[in-house]
Design a protein around this motif. Sequence first.
Motif, PDB file in Angstrom:
ATOM      1  N   TYR A 192      -4.608 -41.495  -5.823  1.00  0.00           N
ATOM      2  CA  TYR A 192      -4.106 -42.300  -4.850  1.00  0.00           C
ATOM      3  C   TYR A 192      -5.348 -43.602  -4.920  1.00  0.00           C
ATOM      4  O   TYR A 192      -6.325 -43.289  -5.510  1.00  0.00           O
ATOM      5  CB  TYR A 192      -4.114 -41.794  -3.302  1.00  0.00           C
ATOM      6  N   ARG A 193      -4.831 -44.647  -4.379  1.00  0.00           N
ATOM      7  CA  ARG A 193      -5.764 -45.857  -4.413  1.00  0.00           C
ATOM      8  C   ARG A 193      -7.153 -45.394  -3.508  1.00  0.00           C
ATOM      9  O   ARG A 193      -7.064 -44.860  -2.460  1.00  0.00           O
ATOM     10  CB  ARG A 193      -5.155 -47.048  -3.553  1.00  0.00           C
ATOM     11  N   PRO A 281       1.827 -40.743  -0.353  1.00  0.00           N
ATOM     12  CA  PRO A 281       1.515 -40.692  -1.665  1.00  0.00           C
ATOM     13  C   PRO A 281       2.020 -42.240  -2.268  1.00  0.00           C
ATOM     14  O   PRO A 281       2.838 -42.712  -1.629  1.00  0.00           O
ATOM     15  CB  PRO A 281       2.427 -39.633  -2.191  1.00  0.00           C
ATOM     16  N   GLN A 282       1.296 -42.380  -3.589  1.00  0.00           N
ATOM     17  CA  GLN A 282       1.829 -43.850  -4.045  1.00  0.00           C
ATOM     18  C   GLN A 282       2.282 -43.632  -5.328  1.00  0.00           C
ATOM     19  O   GLN A 282       2.157 -42.719  -6.284  1.00  0.00           O
ATOM     20  CB  GLN A 282       0.375 -44.331  -3.939  1.00  0.00           C
TER      21      GLN A 282
END
Lengths: 425, 104
Positions: A192-193, A281-282
């Motif tokens: 993730y970021r 979530p990405q």
Amino acid sequence: MTSFSRRDFIKATGAAGALSLAGCAAIGQRKPIARVVVIGGGYGGATAAKYIRLWAPQIEVVLVEPNPAFVSCPLSNLVLGGSRTIDELTTGYDNLVKRHGVQLVRDTAVAVDADKRQVRLAHGDPLAYDRLIVSPGIAFLYDQIPGLATAEAQSRVLHAWKAGPQTVALRKQLESIRDGGVYALHIPKAPYRCPPGPYERAAQVAFYFKQHKPRSKVLVLDANPDITSKKGLFTKAWSERYPGIVEYRPNSELIDVDARTLTLKLLGEDIKADVLNVVPPQRAGDIAKQAGLITANDRWCGVDWLSTESLAVKGVHVLGDATLSAPGMPKSGFMANNHAKIAADAVIALITGREVNPHPIIANTCYSFVSDTDVVHVASVHKYDAAKKTLVAVEGAGGLSSVANDLEGKYAQAWAKNIWADALL
Amino acid sequence: MSKPIHILCAALLGSTLLAGGPAAAEEDTQVRSWAASCSACHGSAGASVGGMPAIAGQDRGKLATLLKEFKNGTRPATVMHQHAKGYTDEELDRLAAYFSRQRP
């Protein structure tokens, strides 16, 4: 760059000089040899736009960005902790235009036609390009959290994982929490970021609680089996600085969220909070999906790390968090800045017919604040490995802070100032 | 007003030609792109806007010595030792030469 630049000229002679310079530009300017369109004005896109203009003024650069200004995600946890304001983290795009001749289009890119080499915009006319750079950041996979499907639910349970109004709104929620209340943060499975970001956030909220609401709790619910970044440094900071405030629980798999009752439905238990902060979530941002740039797990964009050119669509380069990260490479603003420089150099090489640098070297450093002044970092250096055909972290280089300290706090603030200037001024 | 403008234009065009013409063709674009990584902390082309050491325009030999001392651990640092270890001595020499040529 050793010669007398336009910028120095304007600085030295002021507005009158700038006026006559405009006259000169009209006389002296040759037709651009190519046009590069950059989608997204974040750490990656803004930097790429500026560096192409710096290194190849004969190339025209159009930057497409819907937001009026750049707001930094790095340091935005300090807004939650109360030591920084969102305005201090905001920089306009005007210098990219005035100093560097970037053409700014305030619009949203909605489609890419790679055959026609055109970008379609939500409002304006399509933009033609010779090469396209896509730096779209992330989109959230709300479809994995049914209870957060509506805009209303999303406004009650914030992510604050893109800095701006969400950051300010989350700070307001924290200000209105009672002493003794619970702030719960859910962290998605990696990647993730900003890997250390959630743990920094826990420290910042604890920093605020300790001063103003000392009986309140920070509950960190991590879908990962363990702290994914700077583990020892964060656990030490939490236990020594915020004892009894921060509680960490690994393997907290999220099933759903009830936004009305502020309840997290985890595998095995429900947890109710006074402020619920869910980092969903990405995947790569929407335009990457639309343009067919996503190549890995329906989420990330595979690129050739020599040039950042997409593995799926020729003539299109992808930067930043949206990329399928090379081994050991975090999704960070610093990395996006460094991706942008590989991209700028490669795009210029490809346009002018010079060889693409066969041996790129980039680096990363993520500074995290565990209080208003004290910081820990993780650093790495990444070199291209021709046999593995990717960037790899150099062994023996990089590493961590030995302990949180205020000298690095000063460097972290200075880093932010310098990287914002590097991208935007 | 028009005459001075034309003189200025000539001067500017001259410098533009120098920057974008033959000089650019000879520029070592590889070290330029390596150095651009450092700019994320030290400012564009090493000209820090504050708080980080400004490395643009420093003496080439001094920069090379500093970088190698970071690399071999004889110079105390918060982070530079970890970055310098990622580069060969030859790469550090080229970076030192590059930053020494930049305007502070």
